[in-house]
Design an enzyme around this catalytic site. Structure first.
Site, PDB file in Angstrom:
ATOM      1  N   LEU A 137       0.818  -1.210   0.000  1.00 55.12           N
ATOM      2  CA  LEU A 137       0.000   0.000   0.000  1.00 55.12           C
ATOM      3  C   LEU A 137       0.860   1.273   0.000  1.00 55.12           C
ATOM      4  O   LEU A 137       1.861   1.351   0.713  1.00 55.12           O
ATOM      5  CB  LEU A 137      -0.872  -0.027   1.265  1.00 55.12           C
ATOM      6  CG  LEU A 137      -1.865   1.100   1.474  1.00 55.12           C
ATOM      7  CD1 LEU A 137      -2.960   1.034   0.428  1.00 55.12           C
ATOM      8  CD2 LEU A 137      -2.458   1.010   2.876  1.00 55.12           C
ATOM      9  N   HIS A 138       0.482   2.246  -0.808  1.00 52.63           N
ATOM     10  CA  HIS A 138       1.166   3.542  -0.776  1.00 52.63           C
ATOM     11  C   HIS A 138       0.237   4.626  -1.293  1.00 52.63           C
ATOM     12  O   HIS A 138      -0.505   4.419  -2.254  1.00 52.63           O
ATOM     13  CB  HIS A 138       2.462   3.507  -1.582  1.00 52.63           C
ATOM     14  CG  HIS A 138       2.306   3.011  -2.992  1.00 52.63           C
ATOM     15  ND1 HIS A 138       2.148   1.671  -3.301  1.00 52.63           N
ATOM     16  CD2 HIS A 138       2.280   3.663  -4.171  1.00 52.63           C
ATOM     17  CE1 HIS A 138       2.033   1.530  -4.607  1.00 52.63           C
ATOM     18  NE2 HIS A 138       2.108   2.727  -5.174  1.00 52.63           N
ATOM     19  N   GLN A 139       0.287   5.750  -0.628  1.00 52.83           N
ATOM     20  CA  GLN A 139      -0.539   6.894  -1.018  1.00 52.83           C
ATOM     21  C   GLN A 139       0.327   7.945  -1.707  1.00 52.83           C
ATOM     22  O   GLN A 139       1.340   8.378  -1.174  1.00 52.83           O
ATOM     23  CB  GLN A 139      -1.204   7.506   0.219  1.00 52.83           C
ATOM     24  CG  GLN A 139      -1.849   8.858  -0.045  1.00 52.83           C
ATOM     25  CD  GLN A 139      -3.206   8.988   0.626  1.00 52.83           C
ATOM     26  OE1 GLN A 139      -4.209   8.480   0.137  1.00 52.83           O
ATOM     27  NE2 GLN A 139      -3.219   9.641   1.771  1.00 52.83           N
TER      28      GLN A 139
END
Ligand SMILES: [Zn+2]
Length: 179
Positions: A137-139
């Site tokens: 996950l990465h924003q």
């Protein structure tokens, strides 16, 4: 500088770039995981190393912030949990809260050093949605300036980067530490 090795994280977007010494990492195919395991994951590997070579801007308790090795714009950061999880729904309340805090702080820090006009903030969930490294996950926090989507990326398939990434990382990390 052009021969210097740069570790980092990113999702190659197929655009060629002018004056980007970090393109070497792209040519060598680094940061492209062979599979979806944590052992192959750059988002798991990067925080175990040095901030400057990994382009880490800020370390929190449960999440950290890193410059994208293949930025869409100068100061393009990624907010990632340390844990190797793929989906936003897998975060704990504490991880989600810290990712939100780091995202807000990242926007403030970018504004303080570069007076960005706007931002694109968000997550691509799954390869079908455009996530280059879907397993972790990465924003994205992408600063935008009026006129930054000029003809060059469209016509020339070329992006210009006004600053070398290591210098951008230093600027942002120092501004963040002053907050
Ligand atoms: Zn990972």
């Amino acid at each position: 500088m052009g021969e210097e090795h740069q570790d980092g994280i990113g999702e190659p977007d197929g655009l060629d770039r002018l004056w980007n010494p970090h393109r070497m990492a792209y040519i060598l195919g680094e940061s492209k995981p062979a599979d979806s395991s944590s052992g192959e994951c750059p988002f798991c590997r990067i925080p175990q190393g040095q901030d400057d070579t990994g382009l880490v801007v800020r370390r929190g308790e449960l999440a950290y912030v890193v410059l994208n090795l293949y930025p869409y714009a100068p100061g393009h950061m990624l907010v990632c949990p340390y844990r190797h999880i793929a989906d936003y729904t897998e975060t704990t309340d504490e991880e989600a809260a810290e990712m939100a805090d780091l995202t807000r702080e990242a926007m403030r820090v970018v504004r303080s050093v570069s007076a960005a006009h706007g931002f694109n903030v968000g997550m691509n969930q799954g390869e079908v949605a455009g996530a280059g490294i879907a397993a972790h996950l990465h924003q994205h926090v992408v600063p935008r300036w009026s006129g930054d989507a000029n003809f060059m990326p469209v016509i020339g398939r070329t992006k210009t980067l006004p600053q070398v990434l290591t210098e951008t990382r230093r600027l942002l990390a120092e501004a963040w530490a002053r907050d």
